[in-house]
Design a protein around this motif. Structure first.
Motif, short mmCIF file in Angstrom:
data_model
loop_
_atom_site.label_atom_id
_atom_site.label_comp_id
_atom_site.label_asym_id
_atom_site.label_seq_id
_atom_site.Cartn_x
_atom_site.Cartn_y
_atom_site.Cartn_z
N UNK A 137 23.09 -5.87 1.13
CA UNK A 137 22.32 -4.32 0.31
C UNK A 137 23.34 -4.56 -1.40
N UNK A 138 23.93 -5.33 -1.57
CA UNK A 138 24.28 -4.87 -2.89
C UNK A 138 22.97 -5.97 -3.43
N UNK A 139 23.12 -7.24 -3.46
CA UNK A 139 21.69 -8.31 -3.42
C UNK A 139 20.12 -7.54 -3.37
N UNK A 140 20.16 -6.80 -2.25
CA UNK A 140 18.89 -6.08 -3.02
C UNK A 140 18.67 -4.74 -3.62
N UNK A 141 19.60 -4.55 -3.44
CA UNK A 141 19.83 -3.19 -4.54
C UNK A 141 19.17 -4.51 -6.50
N UNK A 142 20.27 -5.14 -6.82
CA UNK A 142 19.84 -6.42 -8.03
C UNK A 142 18.08 -6.69 -8.19
N UNK A 143 17.85 -7.08 -7.05
CA UNK A 143 16.36 -7.46 -6.82
C UNK A 143 16.02 -6.77 -6.90
N UNK A 144 15.73 -5.44 -6.82
CA UNK A 144 14.86 -4.13 -7.17
C UNK A 144 15.39 -3.88 -8.31
N UNK A 145 16.69 -3.62 -8.53
CA UNK A 145 16.93 -3.51 -10.24
C UNK A 145 16.53 -4.02 -11.44
N UNK A 146 16.30 -5.53 -10.84
CA UNK A 146 16.12 -6.26 -12.31
C UNK A 146 15.34 -7.46 -12.17
N UNK A 147 15.07 -7.68 -11.01
CA UNK A 147 14.07 -8.91 -10.69
C UNK A 147 12.39 -8.67 -11.01
N UNK A 148 12.11 -9.28 -12.04
CA UNK A 148 10.32 -8.94 -11.85
C UNK A 148 9.75 -9.51 -10.15
N UNK A 149 8.76 -8.89 -9.45
CA UNK A 149 8.16 -9.08 -8.89
C UNK A 149 7.89 -10.29 -8.36
N UNK A 150 8.14 -11.58 -8.72
CA UNK A 150 7.82 -13.12 -8.36
C UNK A 150 9.25 -13.68 -8.31
N UNK A 151 10.14 -12.71 -8.98
CA UNK A 151 11.13 -13.41 -8.97
C UNK A 151 11.74 -13.10 -7.68
N UNK A 152 11.98 -11.32 -7.35
CA UNK A 152 12.42 -10.88 -5.91
C UNK A 152 11.65 -11.17 -4.85
N UNK A 153 10.54 -11.69 -4.72
CA UNK A 153 9.74 -12.42 -3.86
C UNK A 153 10.22 -13.68 -3.40
N UNK A 154 10.77 -14.20 -3.84
CA UNK A 154 11.01 -15.27 -4.23
C UNK A 154 12.73 -15.30 -3.41
N UNK A 155 13.52 -14.81 -4.27
CA UNK A 155 14.37 -14.68 -4.03
C UNK A 155 14.38 -14.28 -2.46
N UNK A 156 14.03 -13.11 -2.03
CA UNK A 156 13.37 -12.16 -0.89
C UNK A 156 13.37 -13.61 0.30
N UNK A 157 12.80 -14.34 -0.13
CA UNK A 157 12.38 -15.72 1.16
C UNK A 157 13.26 -16.70 1.08
N UNK A 158 14.13 -16.81 0.37
CA UNK A 158 14.88 -18.10 0.30
C UNK A 158 16.61 -17.33 0.99
N UNK A 159 16.06 -16.51 0.40
CA UNK A 159 17.67 -15.38 1.76
C UNK A 159 16.79 -15.75 3.41
#
Length: 231
Positions: A137-159
């Motif tokens: 959940x902490x990483x999800x918050x960082x994803x939503x708050x600080x990463x642009x969409x492309x990085x956000x989605x790439x990070x989610x898929x790798x997770x």
């Protein structure tokens, strides 16, 4: 031990279990029930006091806002115990929903009390499981708050690849774009456009409930993905 006990298999990743510990865990899977995709297993605001062991399929925990928007907080895989975040509350804080057809086993909180009393080691593992969910959940918050969409989605898929222990470039991801959008805090249109962007860049392809990573190093470099929070 039942060969089909997903929760025992999950806990064996942390420790060699005794026969008594296996018996305590399999008690959480006695009341197996089938739920169709889209069904609500537990509504927010209900009196707390029960949990679910996810035997098979995919499910999620969500919070619904007053304007009808939804935030996906957790995505559950087979072997996880759903509802642990509500363990200290009188009423449930989230809604548990089946994302695919699932088999899940509801059990009362007193079962956990018995486990904690009879096996301190299992209690520690449950604590580690909850800590891991908080790390997600902490990483999800960082994803939503600080990463642009492309990085956000790439990070989610790798997770998801790491969580599924997928060694191959291709793996199952039975999540529609609405669920991904609600997990990442972007619109479904933005999800679609970003997936097209990642495909055009030769990084990843998503379709028919499958993900194929064509350039793992490139996807990691784009997202800044570090799996330490999943270990």
């Amino acid at each position: 031990m039942s060969r089909e006990s997903c929760i025992v298999a999950q806990f064996r990743r942390h420790a060699d279990l005794s026969d008594q510990e296996v018996e305590l865990l399999t008690a959480l899977e006695k009341d197996v029930r089938d739920f169709p995709a889209g069904s609500v297993l537990s509504e927010a605001g209900m009196e707390a006091g029960s949990f679910f062991s996810l035997h098979s399929g995919w499910a999620c925990a969500t919070r619904l806002l007053s304007d009808g928007q939804r935030q996906v907080l957790d995505i559950f895989l087979a072997g996880q115990v759903m509802g642990l975040r509500d363990i200290g509350f009188s009423h449930t804080q989230t809604e548990l929903t089946a994302l695919t057809e699932v088999r899940a086993c509801p059990f009362p909180a007193k079962y956990l009390d018995e486990i904690f009393e009879r096996s301190p080691r299992l209690a520690r593992i449950f604590f580690l499981k909850l800590v891991r969910e908080n790390a997600l959940l902490t990483e999800r918050i960082i994803n939503i708050g600080r990463r642009p969409a492309a990085q956000r989605l790439a990070h989610f898929l790798l997770e998801m690849k790491v969580r599924l222990h997928a060694a191959d470039p291709e793996f199952e991801l039975p999540l529609n774009q609405n669920v991904i959008a609600d997990a990442l805090g972007i619109s479904t249109v933005h999800v679609s456009r970003t997936l097209s962007q990642l495909k055009e860049e030769g990084l990843v392809r998503v379709g028919q409930n499958r993900v194929t990573i064509d350039d793992l190093d490139g996807l990691v470099a784009l997202s800044g993905f570090d799996p330490a929070y999943l270990e």
